[in-house]
Structures are given as C-alpha cells and as structure tokens.
Design a protein around this motif. Structure first.
Motif, PDB file in Angstrom:
ATOM      1  N   HIS A  55       8.820  30.103 -13.585  1.00 22.85           N
ATOM      2  CA  HIS A  55       8.433  28.693 -13.442  1.00 22.85           C
ATOM      3  C   HIS A  55       9.461  27.784 -14.110  1.00 22.85           C
ATOM      4  CE1 HIS A  55       4.745  29.917 -11.639  1.00 22.85           C
ATOM      5  NE2 HIS A  55       4.150  30.294 -12.746  1.00 22.85           N
ATOM      6  N   ALA A  56       9.991  28.242 -15.244  1.00 25.81           N
ATOM      7  CA  ALA A  56      11.008  27.439 -15.926  1.00 25.81           C
ATOM      8  C   ALA A  56      12.261  27.338 -15.057  1.00 25.81           C
ATOM      9  CB  ALA A  56      11.333  28.054 -17.288  1.00 25.81           C
ATOM     10  N   THR A  62      12.328  27.457 -11.794  1.00 28.68           N
ATOM     11  CA  THR A  62      11.974  26.511 -10.728  1.00 28.68           C
ATOM     12  C   THR A  62      12.112  25.073 -11.224  1.00 28.68           C
ATOM     13  OG1 THR A  62      10.380  28.122  -9.865  1.00 28.68           O
ATOM     14  CG2 THR A  62      10.147  25.849  -9.114  1.00 28.68           C
ATOM     15  N   ALA A  63      11.581  24.816 -12.398  1.00 30.01           N
ATOM     16  CA  ALA A  63      11.591  23.447 -12.929  1.00 30.01           C
ATOM     17  C   ALA A  63      13.015  22.969 -13.218  1.00 30.01           C
ATOM     18  CB  ALA A  63      10.730  23.366 -14.184  1.00 30.01           C
ATOM     19  N   ASN A  79      14.917  22.439  -9.861  1.00 33.28           N
ATOM     20  CA  ASN A  79      14.491  21.273  -9.081  1.00 33.28           C
ATOM     21  C   ASN A  79      14.744  19.955  -9.794  1.00 33.28           C
ATOM     22  OD1 ASN A  79      13.722  22.845  -6.909  1.00 33.28           O
ATOM     23  ND2 ASN A  79      11.646  23.146  -7.710  1.00 33.28           N
ATOM     24  N   LEU A  80      14.831  19.994 -11.127  1.00 33.81           N
ATOM     25  CA  LEU A  80      15.241  18.773 -11.829  1.00 33.81           C
ATOM     26  C   LEU A  80      16.672  18.422 -11.433  1.00 33.81           C
ATOM     27  CD1 LEU A  80      14.822  16.502 -13.884  1.00 33.81           C
ATOM     28  CD2 LEU A  80      15.630  18.068 -15.661  1.00 33.81           C
ATOM     29  N   ALA A  83      18.143  19.222  -8.663  1.00 34.52           N
ATOM     30  CA  ALA A  83      18.098  18.740  -7.274  1.00 34.52           C
ATOM     31  C   ALA A  83      17.662  17.279  -7.224  1.00 34.52           C
ATOM     32  CB  ALA A  83      17.155  19.612  -6.450  1.00 34.52           C
ATOM     33  N   ARG A  85      16.577  23.306  -3.014  1.00 36.35           N
ATOM     34  CA  ARG A  85      15.476  23.350  -3.966  1.00 36.35           C
ATOM     35  C   ARG A  85      14.869  24.753  -3.946  1.00 36.35           C
ATOM     36  NH1 ARG A  85      15.945  18.079  -2.257  1.00 36.35           N
ATOM     37  NH2 ARG A  85      15.630  16.491  -3.876  1.00 36.35           N
ATOM     38  N   VAL A  86      14.011  25.067  -4.914  1.00 37.45           N
ATOM     39  CA  VAL A  86      13.419  26.409  -4.952  1.00 37.45           C
ATOM     40  C   VAL A  86      11.928  26.347  -5.269  1.00 37.45           C
ATOM     41  CG1 VAL A  86      15.568  27.552  -5.680  1.00 37.45           C
ATOM     42  CG2 VAL A  86      13.936  26.798  -7.413  1.00 37.45           C
ATOM     43  N   LEU A  87      11.206  27.317  -4.741  1.00 37.65           N
ATOM     44  CA  LEU A  87       9.801  27.541  -5.092  1.00 37.65           C
ATOM     45  C   LEU A  87       9.551  29.046  -5.081  1.00 37.65           C
ATOM     46  CD1 LEU A  87       7.636  24.905  -3.153  1.00 37.65           C
ATOM     47  CD2 LEU A  87       7.825  25.205  -5.621  1.00 37.65           C
ATOM     48  N   ILE A 102      14.648  23.016 -20.702  1.00 36.38           N
ATOM     49  CA  ILE A 102      13.570  23.610 -19.908  1.00 36.38           C
ATOM     50  C   ILE A 102      13.618  25.143 -19.976  1.00 36.38           C
ATOM     51  CG2 ILE A 102      12.762  23.923 -17.522  1.00 36.38           C
ATOM     52  CD1 ILE A 102      13.568  21.009 -16.982  1.00 36.38           C
ATOM     53  N   LEU A 103      14.823  25.699 -20.111  1.00 32.65           N
ATOM     54  CA  LEU A 103      15.008  27.156 -20.053  1.00 32.65           C
ATOM     55  C   LEU A 103      15.073  27.822 -21.421  1.00 32.65           C
ATOM     56  CD1 LEU A 103      17.703  27.165 -17.263  1.00 32.65           C
ATOM     57  CD2 LEU A 103      15.400  28.109 -17.046  1.00 32.65           C
TER      58      LEU A 103
END
Lengths: 572, 572
Positions: free
Chosen positions: B140-141, B143-144, B147-148, B150, B174-176, B256-257
């Motif tokens: 999740h980190a 992804t966050a 996308n930040l 992006a 982007r990623v999910l 974030i990471l």
C-alpha cells in the motif's frame, strides 16, 4: 491588548510532537477497562483495539459523551481537533478518565495543503507522523476493498454481463488516497477487446468512498459484511439495483476490511487515550469518526470527547441524525468551537484564502468586526439547542487575539443561551483548557433532552425539508425533476426509511458558499439525489461537491522529506 | 506405483495454517542476533525488523546463501515457495539456524486466480492470511508513493509546466494492487479546465511499479531516498529526462516508504524465521525479494534460503546480475525446483491451463513424457553452472507422482552435473525435505566460483546479447530501430553502466512462449527499451508484457468470505 502569555512563537507542531515522551500504551489504557490482550500493537506507539473490547467493556458505566463541533469555518479550519484534544487533556488534568475520538486524517490533503491533521501546538495526538501517514493501514484497506468491487463490476461487464448491468448506470467509481484532479473524469477500458469495456468513470479520494462510511458505521463484523453486500453499484437495464452481494464481492471486501474495523489507540501529548478511526468525507458523507470507536470509548471512563466534521450544520447534524441512531449513544454536551478570525470572516468584510496569510486588517483589534459576524455563532448555538444538547462555546484563542473581541463573543454566546469559555489549549495544553473543562462539567450536569431533526418514517422529501428548514434556516427546498424522480424511486426500492444527508458547502450554513453569517430567506435547491444503500442513507446534492481534491501549484508534498537521520521534516 | 504415504487428501492450506501454534516472534528470532528491540510488532504474529539490525548484525558470520529457483514453470507454478519454506524447515529440523526470505504476495492475484501465495501444505509461512492480505502495508505504501508522484506529474502539467514536460513522453503510469484490466488503458484529465490536462495513461499492478523495485534494492534509507529522486518520469520537449527530484516529489515518497523499507518477520509452520519483503514483478522487474532482508537474513544464522521468481532464466539471472551486485552477497547453492508435471508439459504433448485441472493423461505413469521434456531441466542446470553456483535439483513430489518418472529426472539431473533430491515437504514439512537438506549441505561444502553473466562496463547492446546468448541460448538479438535509438540515448544520458533486464515470457527459456524445452536456433527480438533509472537498470522488451492482470470470469474473490465467527474462508 494581547492576552496571551505563551512563549512566542510556539515550536512547530512536529517539533513539539517529537519532543514528547510517549507512554507505553498499556499505561495509557490503564483504568479504561482495556486489558493488555485487547491491544494489538502496530509498531511501538499505536495499537489496534480488538473488537472483543466492545463486548468486554459493555457493562462498565457510560461516559459523559461530549461532541466537539464548530461554527461555520473559514477555509483554514477553526481548531476542532486541537480543541477536542485540548479539552480531553484538560479533563485528564482535572482528574477524570477521559478519551478523545477523532477521524483519521487523509493522506491526500496531508501532502496537499494541510501538511497534517493531528491537532496542533500542545494539543496533539502522537505519534503525529504515524497518524498523518498510513497509521495502521485502514484507509489503504478501504481503497483496496473499494477498488476490488470496481474491478468486479468491470469484470462482470467484460465477461458477458449476466446480470444485465446498464453500463451507463454504473455509480461505483474508483478511489485513491491522493489529491489528483486528473483522475476526476477518466475513460477506462480502452485498448483491445481483452482490455475491458470502454466507459466513462472517475476516481474519488478514499475518504469519499461509501466503504469508508460503512466502516465508520458498522457496529461489528457481521454488520460490516451485511452493509457491504447492500452497496448498490449500478442498475440493471430493467432499473433494478445491482448490489455488491450479487457480484459476489462483499465477502472479499469484508476480508480486506476485517482488521480495519478495529479502532486505533494512540495518545494525547499528555498521555491520555486517543481513538483514531475512519475518516468519511464531510460533504457527501457523515464526516464523523467510527461508531465502534465511540461504543468502546464511551465505556472507557468518565468522558468521551468526539469530533464531527465542519460546522454544526454539517458533521454535528449527521452525528445526531445518522451516527447516534446507529450507535444508540446519546450526547450530553456539544462544544462549539469559535475563533475571532472566523467570526470576523462572517462579517463579510474580509477574504480568507487557504494557504495564504490572513489579511493584516483582520488581525487589528476591532470588536465590531466580530459582532458583524455574530449571527453565525448564534445560529449554530440554536442548531445545537434544537437537538436538545447543552451547548458550550469554546473560544479557541489565538496569540494575536484581543480581550475586547473575546468579550463580544462571550456576550453573543450567553445571549443565545450557551455557556462560554476561552480555551488556550494550543499554547498551554490541557491546563490552557481549564475554563472549558469547567464549562463542560457544568453543562454535563444539566439534564439533556436529546432529539433527532426528523423521524425515520417521514418521507424522504419531508426529511430533507426538515433539515433544510429546521437546521439550516431555509424557507424550503426546490427539487429538480431528476431529484424528485430519484426520491420516488428510492421509496419504491425500499430505501424510504433511511436517514438523509445534505451534501452542501461547509462554508455557509446555507447551500450557497457565498452567504455568510446566518442566511435567511433562501431556498435550498436539490439537484440530484443518490443512495448509499450499504452505509444506509440517501443523500441530496445541494451544490457542487468535489470528491477528489487537486494539488496546489506548490503542494505540501514539495516540502516534506527525510533528514539525514531518517526523521520526517515538513509535516505540520 | 504411487510413492507417497501422506494422509490423503491433505487438509486445505488454510486449515493447516490455522491449526498451527504460532510461537512468539521473540522466540522465533532467538539465536539470530535479533534483539527484542529490533522487532516492531504489527499485530501479534508479524513484526517489522528495524533497519538498525542491518548494522547491528553486520559482524556476525555470513550464512550459507541458498537461492531457490525453478525450471520453466507451467502456468500453475511448480512450488518454489513451498520448496524454499520446506527446505528451511528441514534445515532447522537438522539443527541449523536457517531463515527463509520470500517476496510478499500481491493482493491482486490473491483475489484473482491464486487465492494465496504463502506456500502450501505443511510448508507454509504463517499467519498465511496476513501474508496474503495487507501484511504490514508495504504494498500500500508503494501504491501511495507511486501515485503521489503521478499526481505531481499531472499537477505540474496543470500548473503551467515550468519544466517543459512533453505530455506525450510521460512514462510514469499509475498503480493499484488489484487485477483490473479496465485500467490498463485510460484517458485522464477529462472534464473541465480545473480537472487537469487530458492525456492517455494507464495503471499497472503495484508489483510492477518501479517504486517496488527501488524498495527491494535499496540498502538503507538514504539509498532509498536517492534512488527515488533518480526516477525518470518523462522527458522535456528538449529530450532531457525529468526526474522525481526535479518535481520535488522524492522526499515525500521516501517519507511514505520509510517504514516499508523494514523487512517483515513471520514464521514457518515449524516456527523458524521467515522474512517476507517486497514483491517486484517477475517479467519487467527483478522478481526478487529485498536486498535489505537478505542483508539481515544472511547474518541471522547458518543458512539463508531466498527465492527468485519464475525460472532460472528469469528471477535467478536477475538475482545474480542485479540483486547480488547491489547487495554484495554471493550465493553458495542454487536449488532448482522441478516437477513431473512441468517436465511432461515441456514434452509439448499436453496443454496446461491455469484454473483448470491437469489433463488426466498427464497423471498416468509415463517416464517417456518426462524424458521428452528433459532438455528444459538440463538447460536450467547449465544456466546455474554458468554463474558458477552449485545446482541441486529439488524434485517437488506430488501425491500422484511415480517412482519411474522421478528416476528419469534424477538421471537427467546427474548427467547434467547437478545433485538431485526428491522432496516431500508439502506432505511432510521439514522432515519431508531431508534428502534435499542433505544435497544442499553437500553442495554448500563445495567451493564456489560465482560470476556474473556480463560486466557493467560492456555496452548495453553487449549486455543484452550476453544474456540472450549465454543464458537463454539465443543465436543473437534483433533490435528494432526504436530499441537501437533508445539504447544509444540511454548511453548518452549516462545510463550505460546499468545492468540489464530482459522482459520476456516466463513460459519459455526463449522469448517465445510457445517454444518449450530448451529452444535452440532462435534470435531474440527487442521491440523497445526502457530505463528504470531509480531502480538502476535498463530493460529490453522482448515480448508482450502484461503489467496489469485481469480477473477470470469467476475469480477467487467470489469464494473468499468471512464465516460467522469472523474467520476467513476460501483462501488457499
């Protein structure tokens, strides 16, 4: 004359937070009825409270339940979170066992304009970095569950559409916890045949997900599972609702959300318990933290202080009419946060812009500017009294405030039938909130006569009208033809018993963001209505609702970094 | 004759996992050099290992470093994870301190077709539900953070594009973490002027994010921060690379990471330490778990068993040429997992389809079918020997296997210069892996002569050619004009010293998924080249790479649910 005697200037929120000596969470939880086996550690300074605690604490006495709300805020916010934390710290300092319940901040705005939302100054929840970032991953779980359902909707369309979903009716967008305007309107499913069915779509911020509201309202795991199944994602060509249950997605969504249903325990700067859990959007959703956290928190001691989003017309109304209906809890006191700057803004004499300093003329001593905005305060007091809850106006004092201006606020508050206290919790923590603590104690001693704004068995139109008229002060509502048809359809589909939420601006008590003070003689236009069948409410759209924020030209993200020691810098 | 004597049938993976008595993690970590203060608990059964451990354990002796790889797998997979776990359990049963290092499974496939990826039978990592879901939120980190960046790219375009980014050059999708084919190709930025700049875009699954590879390769926080800054998201109109650093996004991404860089400690079913950390895609990325986990794990005892994705042509090649270059670690033994079904599939006589049972004729005793696929095994042994690492063929025995077929595999393995052992770890756990343990012990006692497939100072073309020819057995490579231009551009921009990754099918040693066995006489076409400047490699695209999976008509998500007691059902 400036009344503050706090050290000038205060250290940054991050510096104050980092200097705090955190207590072990077992110690924070001591005396609350929470046992060590109720606490699931997530890192060293956060724990999830196991759902068993709701049952295990059920026989303990009910805490005095204090709602913290606010007058109509400026775009800067007026300090509800700091007041809720400061009040709780003050209650603890006075010898009570007190817990504060807050929403989890959204990472989108953290990296957008706000830079953090864990309180401020000496009234913060710590560790603030954790609270402002992933915390225990609950928001991420909402994102994952929401987007799995979205993928299953498009997958159903791709694999033959057995349920006969009308692709144009798909209301289930996707979500990400980031401020990303480019995702507001997208076309998905482009490419080749194997790349899905092309259609219009879009992304909301995770806080705007119905899954977030469901998580915030669910009373236990089986309620969560059932609510997820009831989510309506689209309609069939015959006009029948298509649910997450029919798509067989609800079980997996519940699995993804299983741990996220447990509230998170952190602590205030003064070592008291802070429950931080869920963060539904304040405009189209409830804007309140979770029912499960309040159910647990209300058995943890003498006081539970809980915060609702935006002004009393927004979060507090939904707190009373939606959240309290689900939880069964009854509020005893409502603290109404006011600031000199917000009241001056309601005079209509100034323009406040987020991300920019206040206009200097707003900082000058001018009680008349405050008085010119006073109708807003009086209306909010009236709203709280209409729900039968004792109001206490908390004057959130800023360093540059003037006594003469505070005096005006006191006068207005008391004339409107509210208690009043000046609170200096940002500069002084709990001891700065002592006058507020005393006012809350007095209000709590009064008998309450809590009532909703409407009964559930009224028609949806009547419920919307009741809120618009009795809470907001509108003379009536104007339904668009589409909204009228929608409400009729919802009644026919069995959603008529739901409570209602008015999705409107938070910058006015009315549905027009340019109307300051306490607007009168206006009618509320309802453009569109939607149902959140899983969360269990109908919402009426009375204004332009933005469900995916954008980033400023120079967002907070540009300033946030790690220093050479791996510490976070730039959060505030 | 069927050789198994395991109870038939085995309980489900989930039932076995749930019946396990988990040991406290402090006990799991005992004797590894990890102190209790190195362990940050995340729930009761998972801990993050603080980054300080890398430094604190650095003086302990180096463990024997065992890579687990496989022959070219069927779409079902051949049991590398179970073998890695089973071998580690066997090593512990034999009295060694042994740790297994694995990739974190992606939630997309968990709810897609696989239903889980924590091993199987009596060789699993537990708690398997946690491992298959959010774990500690590292994905999740990613992804966050991804996308930040992006959002900041599109925000830059929206706010005037000061850096002169050519919108058509934006390579940062982007990623999910969800299987969602409808997101492969999208148009973003539609709507009004305030809703961004319209352009084509798309989403990959989170495992395919360059941020995931960066997390897997970073040796410490400052290396992570620096790598993030070097990410190239687009090019200017003048053709200059635009980096995350220039967009001022890298600091926030690192924040974030920050916690995600710490490896996760779980345990095997038999109570030994299991490090689960990062999960970069196996086709376009490294397909290996993290450097930091291996750096720590290699100081935790006698053996570190680490797993690489797909076959030895894929994950193992990148393990040797990319991961080991970054970590500085040198492998001692390479375990090559083979199954009867995979070798039979390489005969070209059968069709294996994911999600469907094997064709019944594949289950019949037929050593000749195995022999017909044997060239694949021999080639993989040759690959491992070319890197100077002692190969051990692990015959992952299935209940329906026949001795005569195992005998053929032994014969081929030994003829190709590898040790051979039949391993029954799925049915019997560590004790079922004893023959494999013995073979690994013997191989570890041999001197190693580890070498890379190429030197970094070769040209990018030569490096790609070396891998294609010396590892895959191609006669040469055919660069498209675009690929040729791209490589020249990368050399000019200073990326010429990077190692290379060949993004190709995992279903053949060649770049053509229909070529089984050990293809000869083929040339590798390189359609396109890209640079992952933050991760630090150039990748050559030799085939159709899917970076966002889709869901089947009836995905695993339809079967996963909570039971009345709140337990997860349907994961496997």
């Amino acid at each position: 004359m400036t009344t503050t005697s706090a050290p000038q200037p205060l250290p940054s929120d991050l510096d104050i937070a980092r200097a705090a000596q955190l207590r072990p969470l077992e110690e924070v939880a001591a005396g609350t009825g929470l046992r060590p086996d109720h606490l699931e550690p997530y890192g060293r300074s956060v724990a999830k409270i196991s759902l068993a605690a709701a049952r295990d604490l059920a026989d303990r006495p009910q805490a005095t339940y204090v709602l913290v709300t606010a007058i109509t805020p400026t775009p800067l916010g007026e300090g509800k979170t700091t007041t809720a934390v400061g009040l709780t710290q003050g209650l603890v300092a006075r010898g009570y066992r007190a817990t504060v319940a807050l929403r989890q901040p959204s990472m989108g705005p953290t990296f957008g304009i706000k830079g953090g939302a864990a309180g401020g100054g000496y009234s913060q929840v710590v560790p603030m970095e954790t609270m402002n970032l992933h915390l225990t991953g609950d928001f991420h779980a909402v994102t994952a569950a929401h987007n799995l359902l979205a993928a299953m909707v498009d997958n159903h369309l791709h694999h033959g559409n057995e349920l006969g979903i009308d692709p144009h009716s798909v209301a289930w967008r996707r979500v990400l916890d980031v401020n990303d305007r480019a995702l507001r309107n997208v076309v998905v499913g482009l490419g080749a045949r194997m790349d899905g069915v092309p259609r219009q779509g879009g992304f909301d911020i995770t806080a705007a997900s119905e899954v977030m509201v469901i998580l915030s309202l669910a009373t236990d795991l089986s309620d969560l599972r059932a609510r997820l199944g009831r989510i309506v994602v689209a309609y069939s060509f015959e006009g029948e609702p298509i649910t997450a249950e029919q798509l067989k997605a609800a079980g997996s969504m519940a699995v993804i959300l299983k741990d996220a249903l447990a509230p998170n325990l952190l602590q205030t700067l003064e070592g008291g318990p802070a429950l931080v859990h869920t963060g539904p959007f304040g405009n189209i959703a409830t804007g309140n933290s979770s029912v499960i956290a309040d159910l647990i928190g209300s058995r943890m001691g003498d006081y539970l202080v809980t915060e609702a989003g935006f002004g009393s017309d927004m979060g507090a109304e939904r707190f009373f009419d939606v959240k309290c209906r689900v939880s069964g809890l009854r509020p005893d006191v409502a603290v109404l946060v006011a600031t000199v700057r917000a009241l001056k803004a309601h005079s209509g004499r100034f323009t406040v812009t987020p991300g920019k300093p206040l206009p200097p003329e707003m900082l000058a001593e001018n009680p008349d500017d405050v008085r010119a905005g006073a109708a807003n305060l009086a209306h909010h007091i009236e709203i709280l009294r209409s729900f039968g809850v004792s109001p206490v106006v908390a004057m959130n004092a800023f360093p540059g405030d003037h006594d003469s201006e505070h005096d005006v606020v006191r006068e207005i508050a008391e004339a409107a039938g509210a208690r009043f206290a000046i609170s200096r919790h940002v500069a002084f923590g709990g001891k700065g909130a002592m006058p507020l603590v005393e006012a809350v104690e007095e209000a709590a001693a009064e008998p309450t006569d809590f009532r909703y704004a409407y009964d559930l068995d009224e028609s949806l139109v009547d419920k919307i009208t009741d809120v618009a008229r009795d809470v907001y002060g509108a003379t009536g509502i104007d339904l668009s033809p589409a909204a009228k048809r929608g409400l009729e359809q919802f009644e026919a589909l069995g959603y008529g018993e739901f409570p209602v939420i008015i999705a409107k601006t938070h910058l006015s008590i009315s549905s027009d963001p340019t109307l300051l003070g306490a607007p009168r003689g206006w009618r509320m236009p309802v453009r569109e209505v939607r149902v959140a069948a899983g969360a269990g409410y109908v919402y009426a759209i009375a204004g332009d609702m933005r469900t995916m924020p954008g980033l400023a030209k120079h967002p907070a993200a540009e300033r946030i970094d790690l220093d050479a020691d791996g510490n976070i810098t730039g959060l505030s």
